[in-house]
Design a protein around this motif. Structure first.
Motif, mmCIF file in Angstrom:
data_model
loop_
_atom_site.group_PDB
_atom_site.id
_atom_site.type_symbol
_atom_site.label_atom_id
_atom_site.label_comp_id
_atom_site.label_asym_id
_atom_site.label_seq_id
_atom_site.Cartn_x
_atom_site.Cartn_y
_atom_site.Cartn_z
ATOM 1 N N TYR A 177 0.847 -1.197 0.000
ATOM 2 C CA TYR A 177 0.000 0.000 0.000
ATOM 3 C C TYR A 177 0.880 1.243 0.000
ATOM 4 C CZ TYR A 177 -3.381 3.475 1.687
ATOM 5 O OH TYR A 177 -4.170 4.589 1.831
ATOM 6 N N ALA A 178 0.562 2.193 -0.858
ATOM 7 C CA ALA A 178 1.312 3.446 -0.946
ATOM 8 C C ALA A 178 0.363 4.614 -0.691
ATOM 9 C CB ALA A 178 1.979 3.581 -2.312
ATOM 10 N N PRO A 179 0.179 5.010 0.569
ATOM 11 C CA PRO A 179 -0.744 6.113 0.853
ATOM 12 C C PRO A 179 -0.249 7.454 0.319
ATOM 13 C CG PRO A 179 0.471 5.494 2.828
ATOM 14 C CD PRO A 179 0.798 4.468 1.787
ATOM 15 N N ALA A 180 1.054 7.557 0.064
ATOM 16 C CA ALA A 180 1.644 8.760 -0.515
ATOM 17 C C ALA A 180 2.801 8.346 -1.406
ATOM 18 C CB ALA A 180 2.110 9.720 0.577
ATOM 19 N N LYS A 181 3.265 9.267 -2.238
ATOM 20 C CA LYS A 181 4.313 8.952 -3.201
ATOM 21 C C LYS A 181 5.596 8.512 -2.529
ATOM 22 C CE LYS A 181 6.692 10.907 -7.228
ATOM 23 N NZ LYS A 181 6.842 12.103 -8.091
ATOM 24 N N PHE A 182 5.864 9.015 -1.327
ATOM 25 C CA PHE A 182 7.141 8.778 -0.662
ATOM 26 C C PHE A 182 7.119 7.604 0.312
ATOM 27 C CE2 PHE A 182 4.719 11.935 1.700
ATOM 28 C CZ PHE A 182 4.729 11.417 2.988
ATOM 29 N N ILE A 183 6.019 6.864 0.392
ATOM 30 C CA ILE A 183 5.944 5.801 1.396
ATOM 31 C C ILE A 183 5.277 4.561 0.821
ATOM 32 C CG2 ILE A 183 3.716 6.483 2.377
ATOM 33 C CD1 ILE A 183 4.958 5.929 5.150
ATOM 34 N N ASN A 184 5.766 3.393 1.244
ATOM 35 C CA ASN A 184 5.168 2.108 0.873
ATOM 36 C C ASN A 184 5.105 1.239 2.115
ATOM 37 O OD1 ASN A 184 6.033 -0.954 0.064
ATOM 38 N ND2 ASN A 184 4.538 -0.127 -1.376
ATOM 39 N N VAL A 185 3.948 0.647 2.347
ATOM 40 C CA VAL A 185 3.730 -0.212 3.509
ATOM 41 C C VAL A 185 3.383 -1.607 3.009
ATOM 42 C CG1 VAL A 185 2.428 -0.556 5.638
ATOM 43 C CG2 VAL A 185 2.840 1.769 4.793
ATOM 44 N N GLN A 186 4.046 -2.630 3.565
ATOM 45 C CA GLN A 186 3.769 -4.006 3.165
ATOM 46 C C GLN A 186 3.571 -4.886 4.397
ATOM 47 O OE1 GLN A 186 6.493 -5.745 0.373
ATOM 48 N NE2 GLN A 186 6.383 -4.027 -1.044
ATOM 49 N N PHE A 187 2.639 -5.806 4.257
ATOM 50 C CA PHE A 187 2.421 -6.820 5.285
ATOM 51 C C PHE A 187 2.222 -8.147 4.579
ATOM 52 C CE2 PHE A 187 -0.537 -9.365 7.921
ATOM 53 C CZ PHE A 187 0.302 -9.568 9.002
ATOM 54 N N GLY A 188 2.994 -9.155 5.001
ATOM 55 C CA GLY A 188 2.860 -10.421 4.305
ATOM 56 C C GLY A 188 3.693 -11.525 4.897
ATOM 57 N N HIS A 189 3.836 -12.570 4.095
ATOM 58 C CA HIS A 189 4.617 -13.755 4.457
ATOM 59 C C HIS A 189 5.554 -14.023 3.291
ATOM 60 C CE1 HIS A 189 5.354 -17.451 6.730
ATOM 61 N NE2 HIS A 189 5.398 -18.087 5.570
ATOM 62 N N GLY A 190 6.846 -13.819 3.518
ATOM 63 C CA GLY A 190 7.804 -13.973 2.436
ATOM 64 C C GLY A 190 9.213 -13.718 2.923
ATOM 65 N N LYS A 191 10.037 -13.064 2.076
ATOM 66 C CA LYS A 191 11.436 -12.817 2.398
ATOM 67 C C LYS A 191 11.824 -11.402 2.008
ATOM 68 C CE LYS A 191 12.782 -17.576 1.164
ATOM 69 N NZ LYS A 191 13.804 -18.373 0.459
ATOM 70 N N ASN A 192 12.902 -10.912 2.643
ATOM 71 C CA ASN A 192 13.494 -9.633 2.296
ATOM 72 C C ASN A 192 15.009 -9.776 2.279
ATOM 73 O OD1 ASN A 192 11.145 -7.510 2.313
ATOM 74 N ND2 ASN A 192 10.781 -8.813 4.094
ATOM 75 N N PHE A 193 15.667 -8.811 1.670
ATOM 76 C CA PHE A 193 17.118 -8.874 1.484
ATOM 77 C C PHE A 193 17.664 -7.462 1.587
ATOM 78 C CE2 PHE A 193 21.030 -8.948 -0.956
ATOM 79 C CZ PHE A 193 21.562 -10.220 -0.767
ATOM 80 N N ILE A 194 18.820 -7.301 2.228
ATOM 81 C CA ILE A 194 19.454 -5.991 2.330
ATOM 82 C C ILE A 194 20.900 -6.112 1.881
ATOM 83 C CG2 ILE A 194 20.108 -4.076 3.825
ATOM 84 C CD1 ILE A 194 17.797 -4.792 5.641
ATOM 85 N N GLY A 195 21.223 -5.480 0.779
ATOM 86 C CA GLY A 195 22.597 -5.502 0.295
ATOM 87 C C GLY A 195 22.665 -5.384 -1.210
ATOM 88 N N ASP A 196 23.851 -5.054 -1.715
ATOM 89 C CA ASP A 196 24.100 -4.958 -3.151
ATOM 90 C C ASP A 196 24.830 -6.177 -3.690
ATOM 91 O OD1 ASP A 196 23.236 -2.230 -4.222
ATOM 92 O OD2 ASP A 196 24.297 -1.670 -2.393
ATOM 93 N N GLY A 197 25.162 -7.136 -2.833
ATOM 94 C CA GLY A 197 25.941 -8.278 -3.250
ATOM 95 C C GLY A 197 25.113 -9.531 -3.470
#
Length: 703
Positions: A354-374
């Protein structure tokens, strides 16, 4: 019951009477119709209202510019006081609806219709053609509104057209997913297609927090053009669905959705195994869509059975959870026994975005995330099983700030209470700052905690802007496990990017200054480089990456506070106590692709014998107080093991929209411990497989 019967009886009496006493009904009297006989009032009303609409309706500019031709369906009422009220408008354009309401809002009050001499309401349905047609040029009957008086049955008949209007609203699918808030399925292979465009000098993009949403990447990469370039342009329905389109794609007014089957059907051979073949048999379904411009959803269900290379099966069984099931399939979930040495492992993933505004995105779910450029991440990787998460992405100025809250599981038998897995919680903050057109800096912090003292999901950690280490001290010793980190990326030019990560699990200035390799020096780092369009070859990406994590990093003396989920690491899949060199090449041409990967590693494992039951720092699920010594701690201590993984995959994209691929994969693995034990042995594996797969997530075989 008597009252209900009486009401029904009165209704049907009134309804029947109204249907058979038409002479007692008098239509509303439009100005200019006062002198007409009663029998002509309806015709006069029809003529006047249609002429009024034609004279006063102004077709909006956008409708004229797009040369729209169609009908507007209007349900309106003249009430018992003679006022006009619009009840329902069915139009393709919102501007047409607004114009209908304006025109009817300017209609004057008229003499109301009557029934048996008493004022009453009349309801009408009318169709207005666009472009407008002068009602004087067509017959009265062809342009007359349908009238409803008192009649519930007639009213329902009129409103039932609303269902038909939904089908009339259906338009050809316009590939709205590519500008939506849907996640781009995180596959290293696919992300390489637009990685170079997002890292051009001067862009204000942020590339660490993954998966990206389409709207985030669309300014840098044209997904529609990519799909059109790869399209075969088949005319037949079967051809379009096989090569170029979603199986189901529907777009209407303020909504759209697409449906695709999921397949991962493959067969192979492991030279080390004593069984005949490896296989995977995944069938599933993915549904994605949008409601309005700001809310998107995705849900996918997988039913799978598989038997993999012997080393992979052994590792899956080493992850076994409490209960009768023999394994946890890495990256997927608990696997039940299936036939001869196979596993049955169902998986479900879903999220709302959900994106209530252009500068923000909110997500709720069951899955995976990743942080990094490698290829790897020392902050948060995607090698563990899917888990529940809530994520908040905020982007403004030169900053992107990602907050992720997660619900994880500890499934070990010694942790189980009442045959239920233990829930633990993780919260991450990652701030990405584009310092200049070349330099990006990132700041990371994470904390894990459990339901100690019945606190459950500690509301203190909901604060999106806070230092977790300070909060951990406030909550008490052993209340949580806080980790901090930093990252950097430097764009050397449009073709070469340098990136890095540094993770710090515990800091002791005295231990660092002592120079005696204290166990307290729990940290790791990553250094990497990417070369886009290497050697002037379009779509060729070369990547070199080095990772090193010291022993006992990510572990804790409160063993449930380790940095893991489902017996797997939430960061690098090797846990800790390792060094690794990764060399990757990726190439794509239209629908063809090829990937090559080489991984050279040095790892240290525990002996796990009666004579030596110490923890040497690789297993993040062990208590770090079980270490054999406090100083002289080095990477690779314990059973030093050298490993080599080589993997080559090539194939053809059958359908670029659903990412259905035909592929073949060849891998070689050499695992060479200095000392053989019950758990470790020198192994050489050659694994060949081929199949067809809907490629939606990363499979990691380099354990």
């Amino acid at each position: 019951m008597k009252r209900i019967i009486l009401c029904f009886f009165m209704f049907f009496c009134v309804y029947g009477f109204s249907q058979n006493t038409e002479s007692y009904q008098k239509s509303p009297v439009f100005p200019g119709c006062e002198t007409e006989p009663i029998d002509n009032l309806k015709v006069c009303f029809n003529n006047k209202i249609n002429q009024y609409i034609f004279d006063n309706f102004r077709v909006p500019e956008i409708v004229q510019e797009e040369n729209y031709q169609g009908d507007i369906k209007i349900l309106f009422e003249v009430d018992a006081k003679g006022a006009f009220k619009v009840l329902y408008v069915d139009a393709v354009y919102e501007s047409l609806e607004a114009e209908v309401k304006r025109v009817f809002g300017e209609l004057p009050k008229i003499a109301p219709g009557t029934y048996n001499g008493n004022p009453t309401y009349f309801q009408y349905s009318i169709s207005v053609k666009i472009p407008l047609v002068n009602p004087q040029e067509i017959s009265n009957e062809a342009y007359a509104p349908a009238e409803t008086v008192h009649s519930i049955a007639d009213l329902n008949e009129t409103v039932s057209k609303e269902y038909d209007s939904i089908n009339n609203d259906i338009v050809p699918y316009e590939k709205l997913e590519y500008s939506s808030q849907l996640n781009i399925p995180f596959r290293h292979t696919y992300y390489a297609r637009f990685d170079g465009q997002m890292n051009v000098l001067g862009t204000n993009s942020h590339t660490a927090a993954k998966p990206f949403v389409y709207a985030e990447v669309a300014p840098y990469y044209d997904f529609k053009a990519e799909k059109e370039f790869m399209a075969k342009g088949s005319d037949g329905w079967w051809g379009r669905k096989l090569w170029d389109e979603h199986l189901v794609q529907v777009q209407g007014k303020d909504y759209w959705f697409v449906i695709d089957p999921i397949f991962d059907l493959q067969v192979g051979k492991d030279t080390e195994a004593d069984f005949n073949s490896t296989y995977n048999n995944t069938r599933g379904l993915i549904v994605q869509g949008g409601l309005g411009k700001t809310l998107n959803f995705s849900t996918s269900v997988y039913e799978s059975q598989g038997r993999f290379a012997q080393y992979f099966n052994d590792y899956a069984e080493s992850l076994k959870a409490f209960g009768p099931d023999p394994a946890i399939v890495p990256g997927r979930g608990i696997g039940k026994s299936f036939k001869d040495g196979g596993y049955d492992y169902p998986v479900a993933e879903a999220y709302l975005s959900y994106a209530p505004a252009k500068f923000i995105n909110v997500q709720f779910g069951h899955g995976k995330n990743f942080i990094g450029d490698g290829y790897r991440s020392l902050f948060q990787g995607d090698a563990a099983s899917p888990h529940t998460f809530f994520k908040l992405n905020t982007k403004f100025w030169k900053i992107k700030y990602t907050n992720t809250w997660m619900w994880l599981r500890d499934v070990r038998p010694e942790i189980i209470e009442d045959k239920s897995f233990l829930t633990k919680y993780m919260a991450n903050h990652y701030l990405s700052w584009n310092v200049s057109k070349r330099l990006n800096l990132g700041f990371f912090e994470s904390v894990l905690w459990t339901d100690t003292n019945g606190r459950g999901f500690d509301i203190n950690y909901l604060n999106p802007i806070i230092f977790f280490r300070a909060l951990e001290f406030e909550s008490g010793q052993g209340a949580g496990n806080a980790i901090v980190g930093a990252s950097a990326k430097y764009k050397w030019n449009n073709k070469v990017n340098l990136y890095s990560q540094f993770i710090l699990d515990e800091f002791s200035l005295g231990a660092v200054k002592g120079g005696n390799k204290s166990w307290k020096n729990k940290f790791g780092y990553q250094i990497g480089v990417k070369y886009f369009n290497a050697f002037k070859v379009d779509n060729l990406l070369l990547q070199l990456e080095y990772n090193r994590v010291r022993p006992y990093t990510y572990s804790h003396d409160t063993v449930v506070l380790n940095y893991g989920h489902n017996n797997q690491s939430m960061a690098h899949l090797w846990g800790a106590n390792f060094s690794e060199l990764v060399i990757i090449g990726r190439y794509n041409y239209r629908r063809w692709f090829a990937d090559a990967k080489f991984i050279i590693g040095k790892r240290g494992f525990d002996y796990n014998t009666e004579e030596d039951s110490f923890s040497y720092g690789a297993d993040i699920y062990r208590n770090y107080n079980e270490r054999p010594f406090d100083t002289g701690v080095e990477v690779g201590q314990g059973i030093t093991t050298n490993s080599f993984n080589a993997e080559l995959q090539t194939g053809y994209i059958i359908n670029p929209v659903s990412n259905l691929k035909l592929f073949t994969n060849i891998s070689f693995r050499n695992f060479n411990p200095e000392t053989n034990s019950a758990d470790l042995a020198n192994r050489d594996t050659f694994w060949f497989s081929l199949g067809v797969r809907t490629d939606l997530f990363n499979w990691y075989y380099d354990f």
